[in-house]
Design a protein around this motif. Structure first.
Motif, PDB file in Angstrom:
ATOM      1  N   CYS A   1     -43.409  27.807  -3.718  1.00  0.00           N
ATOM      2  CA  CYS A   1     -42.320  27.764  -4.712  1.00  0.00           C
ATOM      3  C   CYS A   1     -42.696  26.857  -5.685  1.00  0.00           C
ATOM      4  O   CYS A   1     -42.783  25.723  -5.450  1.00  0.00           O
ATOM      5  N   ILE A   2     -42.424  27.163  -7.053  1.00  0.00           N
ATOM      6  CA  ILE A   2     -42.857  26.382  -8.201  1.00  0.00           C
ATOM      7  C   ILE A   2     -41.696  26.063  -8.671  1.00  0.00           C
ATOM      8  O   ILE A   2     -41.871  25.159  -9.911  1.00  0.00           O
TER       9      ILE A   2
ATOM     10  N   CYS B   1     -39.196  27.467 -10.499  1.00  0.00           N
ATOM     11  CA  CYS B   1     -39.125  28.054 -11.789  1.00  0.00           C
ATOM     12  C   CYS B   1     -37.385  28.453 -12.162  1.00  0.00           C
ATOM     13  O   CYS B   1     -37.061  28.362 -13.118  1.00  0.00           O
ATOM     14  N   GLY B   2     -36.726  28.646 -10.860  1.00  0.00           N
ATOM     15  CA  GLY B   2     -35.091  29.029 -11.085  1.00  0.00           C
ATOM     16  C   GLY B   2     -34.934  30.525 -11.426  1.00  0.00           C
ATOM     17  O   GLY B   2     -33.892  30.790 -11.660  1.00  0.00           O
ATOM     18  N   ALA B   3     -35.980  31.253 -11.327  1.00  0.00           N
ATOM     19  CA  ALA B   3     -35.778  32.757 -11.246  1.00  0.00           C
ATOM     20  C   ALA B   3     -34.811  33.223 -10.188  1.00  0.00           C
ATOM     21  O   ALA B   3     -34.079  34.338 -10.446  1.00  0.00           O
ATOM     22  N   CYS B   4     -34.705  32.672  -9.037  1.00  0.00           N
ATOM     23  CA  CYS B   4     -34.021  33.034  -8.072  1.00  0.00           C
ATOM     24  C   CYS B   4     -32.446  32.980  -8.381  1.00  0.00           C
ATOM     25  O   CYS B   4     -31.613  33.790  -8.164  1.00  0.00           O
TER      26      CYS B   4
ATOM     27  N   LEU C   1     -32.377  30.199  -2.277  1.00  0.00           N
ATOM     28  CA  LEU C   1     -33.886  30.528  -1.871  1.00  0.00           C
ATOM     29  C   LEU C   1     -34.645  29.503  -2.254  1.00  0.00           C
ATOM     30  O   LEU C   1     -35.775  29.137  -1.520  1.00  0.00           O
ATOM     31  N   PHE C   2     -34.470  28.629  -3.376  1.00  0.00           N
ATOM     32  CA  PHE C   2     -35.054  27.345  -3.755  1.00  0.00           C
ATOM     33  C   PHE C   2     -35.187  26.383  -2.697  1.00  0.00           C
ATOM     34  O   PHE C   2     -36.121  25.735  -2.156  1.00  0.00           O
TER      35      PHE C   2
ATOM     36  N   PRO D   1     -41.632  34.836  -8.380  1.00  0.00           N
ATOM     37  CA  PRO D   1     -42.889  34.977  -8.697  1.00  0.00           C
ATOM     38  C   PRO D   1     -43.717  34.697  -7.414  1.00  0.00           C
ATOM     39  O   PRO D   1     -44.901  35.076  -7.531  1.00  0.00           O
TER      40      PRO D   1
ATOM     41  N   ILE E   1     -41.166  34.181  -2.193  1.00  0.00           N
ATOM     42  CA  ILE E   1     -40.639  33.478  -1.299  1.00  0.00           C
ATOM     43  C   ILE E   1     -39.709  34.210  -0.478  1.00  0.00           C
ATOM     44  O   ILE E   1     -39.041  35.041  -1.060  1.00  0.00           O
TER      45      ILE E   1
HETATM   46  S1  SF4 Z   1     -37.851  30.320  -4.817  1.00  0.00           S
HETATM   47 FE1  SF4 Z   1     -36.867  30.440  -6.763  1.00  0.00          FE
HETATM   48  S2  SF4 Z   1     -37.668  28.679  -8.054  1.00  0.00           S
HETATM   49 FE2  SF4 Z   1     -39.058  28.900  -6.210  1.00  0.00          FE
HETATM   50  S3  SF4 Z   1     -40.799  30.085  -7.294  1.00  0.00           S
HETATM   51 FE3  SF4 Z   1     -39.080  31.700  -6.258  1.00  0.00          FE
HETATM   52  S4  SF4 Z   1     -37.815  31.990  -7.881  1.00  0.00           S
HETATM   53 FE4  SF4 Z   1     -39.228  30.381  -8.651  1.00  0.00          FE
END
Ligand code: SF4
Ligand code: HEM
Ligand code: FES
Lengths: 236, 251
Positions: B163-164, B166-169, B180-181, B229, B232
């Motif tokens: 997990c990077i 990014c906040g897409a979740c 998810l993060f 992306p 996860i």
């Molecule tokens: S878990 Fe959320 S914050 Fe982490 S890589 Fe996936 S979308 Fe981005």
């Protein structure tokens, strides 16, 4: 344990436990309802099996204890569903995406749990007025008195079967029951596995299993209630 | 031979956190289908600068899918129409000639817009600061056979560690939930011996911070998992629930 219920996961735990408890209740309920169709199969006279079942439920002390717990389950589930949904709308923020949501592969039910729940709740209100209020004596009805075999003897009790049968002769009510059952099926197709996920009973191995069981639970419960109402309308 | 496309962009412009935003439309010609989405945005900014207009502000850093800075909600999906890539890894060949591309910032109450397409994601840093680490320096690398770790656990820990942030979740979630993060961060530590020791405290602290910052309650819709992306898995959320509930039960 302190302030468990002020945490998001604690609130979800309540939703999950109450929801799973309601599913358990629905299985018992469906089992009893199946008696409506089975007199012929087991060689009983019209309505005897169901009336015996209702008599058992009405006289059993255990059921008297479970009843308020069940009511509490419904109330908790509904109250928390509203709290959670309001909090989630606030967390999401007021600004919608102009380009919409094109994420593929998200279950329809999972995105519409509150709406499905409201359909179930509306159905529930009608259902309670139709049957529960009458059988419990809150609303007057022609109870009649019938005889049926009960735990090896013959017993006398009210004719619940005729009440159900007469109610299911009214087409709009049957339609309402089918709509309510379909909403329930969708609610449970997501709710069942989501409930297990919430209490932490899930991993990559169990995910497909739980989703499969979820669909079976949804079809058995939703389909079961709908089929019984339809069969009563058409064949009994 | 190089292919080029002409596109129309509908971009969210907002001068500051308190200002009202609006969409602006730009036309961009001769975009190479081999270029990346962010290179395309560089082109539009060059065009805007040449017209003496203010360039579009957007987040980016590594441009190779590892830092988690790039964001952008593109045509209805976080990180755009491709699967399992970040916006910086998205190619323009995923778009058609003449297409209109709508670009919006992440939308979530916990991620307020700073300017144009940039949102404030410090909420994630605060969640990490609440417990997403091992608190003692554990010294040099021990022999690999000193503590045996089952391969499945090691693999799952590595997967969650990808997990990077990014906040897409959060951007994809109808509940604005960050589960998810947070579950990825709790999992990659909980699965390995050094992180395991502080597992209970970590789960409680990170969930408390997540709630305090106004993220929503997860209802397991799974939109996050689809848009992540780094793929996860949703099963991390079950692990977080398990970690959190058993930690609470011990109190
Ligand atoms: S878990 Fe959320 S914050 Fe982490 S890589 Fe996936 S979308 Fe981005
Ligand atoms: C017999 C009736 C019902 C049953 C068996 C049932 C069952 C469930 C279950 C098992 C869950 C999953 C809980 C979780 O994910 O942790 C759930 C979630 C939910 N239910 Fe119900 N429910 C019923 C009625 C209702 C009603 C009447 C409402 C609302 C008015 C409602 C609204 C919701 C909402 C909003 C969720 C949250 C979605 C989620 O967390 O997945 N439900 N339900
Ligand atoms: S810019 Fe670093 S991940 Fe996209």
């Amino acid at each position: 344990m302190s302030n468990l219920l002020t945490a998001s996961i604690g609130r979800k735990l309540l939703m999950s436990v109450s929801g799973l408890f309601l599913i358990l209740f629905l299985f018992v309920h469906l089992f009893l309802n199946s008696f409506l169709l089975l007199d012929g199969v087991f060689g009983f006279e019209r309505g005897q099996m169901f009336n015996a079942g209702v008599h058992f439920m009405g006289t059993n002390p255990l059921i008297k204890i479970i009843e308020p717990v069940l009511a509490l389950g419904f109330i908790l589930h509904i109250v928390y569903s509203l709290i959670l949904t309001l909090q989630n709308m606030k967390a999401r923020g007021p600004q919608a995406y102009a380009s919409g949501k094109k994420t593929s592969g998200v279950e329809f039910a999972s995105q519409n749990m509150l709406v499905l729940g409201i359909v179930i709740a509306s159905f529930l209100a009608v259902h309670i007025i139709n049957f529960y209020m009458k059988m419990k004596g809150f609303i007057a009805w022609e109870a009649g008195e019938v005889e049926f075999p009960f735990l090896g003897n013959m017993a006398k009790g009210e004719d619940a079967y005729s009440l159900v049968n007469a109610t299911f002769k009214i087409l709009p009510i049957v339609i309402l029951y089918v709509v309510g059952s379909v909403a329930l099926a969708f609610h449970l197709s997501h709710g069942f596995w989501s409930g297990f996920q919430t209490i932490g009973w899930n991993n990559t191995k169990w995910m497909p299993r739980l989703k499969c069981i979820s669909n079976i639970v949804a079809i058995v419960l939703g389909g079961g209630f709908a089929v019984i109402a339809l069969a009563q309308y058409l064949f009994f | 031979m190089e292919n080029t496309i002409n596109i129309t962009l509908k971009v969210w412009r907002q001068n500051g956190p308190k200002e009202k935003g609006r969409f602006e439309t730009y036309k961009l010609a001769n975009v190479s289908t081999d270029s990346s989405f962010l290179e395309m945005l560089d082109m539009i900014n060059e065009q805007l600068v040449n017209e003496n207009k203010e360039p579009v502000a957007f987040d980016h850093d590594c441009r190779e899918g590892i830092c988690g800075m790039c964001s952008l909600y593109i045509n209805g999906r976080p990180h755009g129409p491709d699967d399992d890539v970040t916006t910086c890894q998205l190619h323009m060949r995923k778009f058609k000639d003449g297409q209109t591309i709508t670009i919006e910032p992440w939308r979530s109450a916990a991620f307020p817009v700073i300017k144009d397409l940039i949102v404030d994601r410090r909420a994630f840093d605060k969640i990490i600061a609440a417990g997403g680490y091992v608190s003692v320096n554990t010294g040099g690398v021990p022999d690999a056979n000193a503590i045996a770790i089952p391969k499945v656990d090691a693999d799952e820990a590595m997967d969650s560690a990808s997990c990077i942030g990014c906040g897409a979740c959060v951007a994809a979630c109808k509940n604005g939930s960050a589960m998810l993060f947070v579950s990825a961060k709790v999992s990659h530590l909980a699965l390995l011996p050094q992180g395991r020791v502080e597992g209970a405290r970590r789960a409680k602290a990170m969930v408390a911070k997540m709630d305090e910052l106004g993220f929503g309650n997860c209802t397991n819709t799974g939109a996050c998992e689809v848009e992540c992306p780094k793929n996860i898995s949703l099963s991390n959320i079950a692990r977080l629930n398990r970690e959190f509930l058993s930690a609470k039960l011990q109190d």
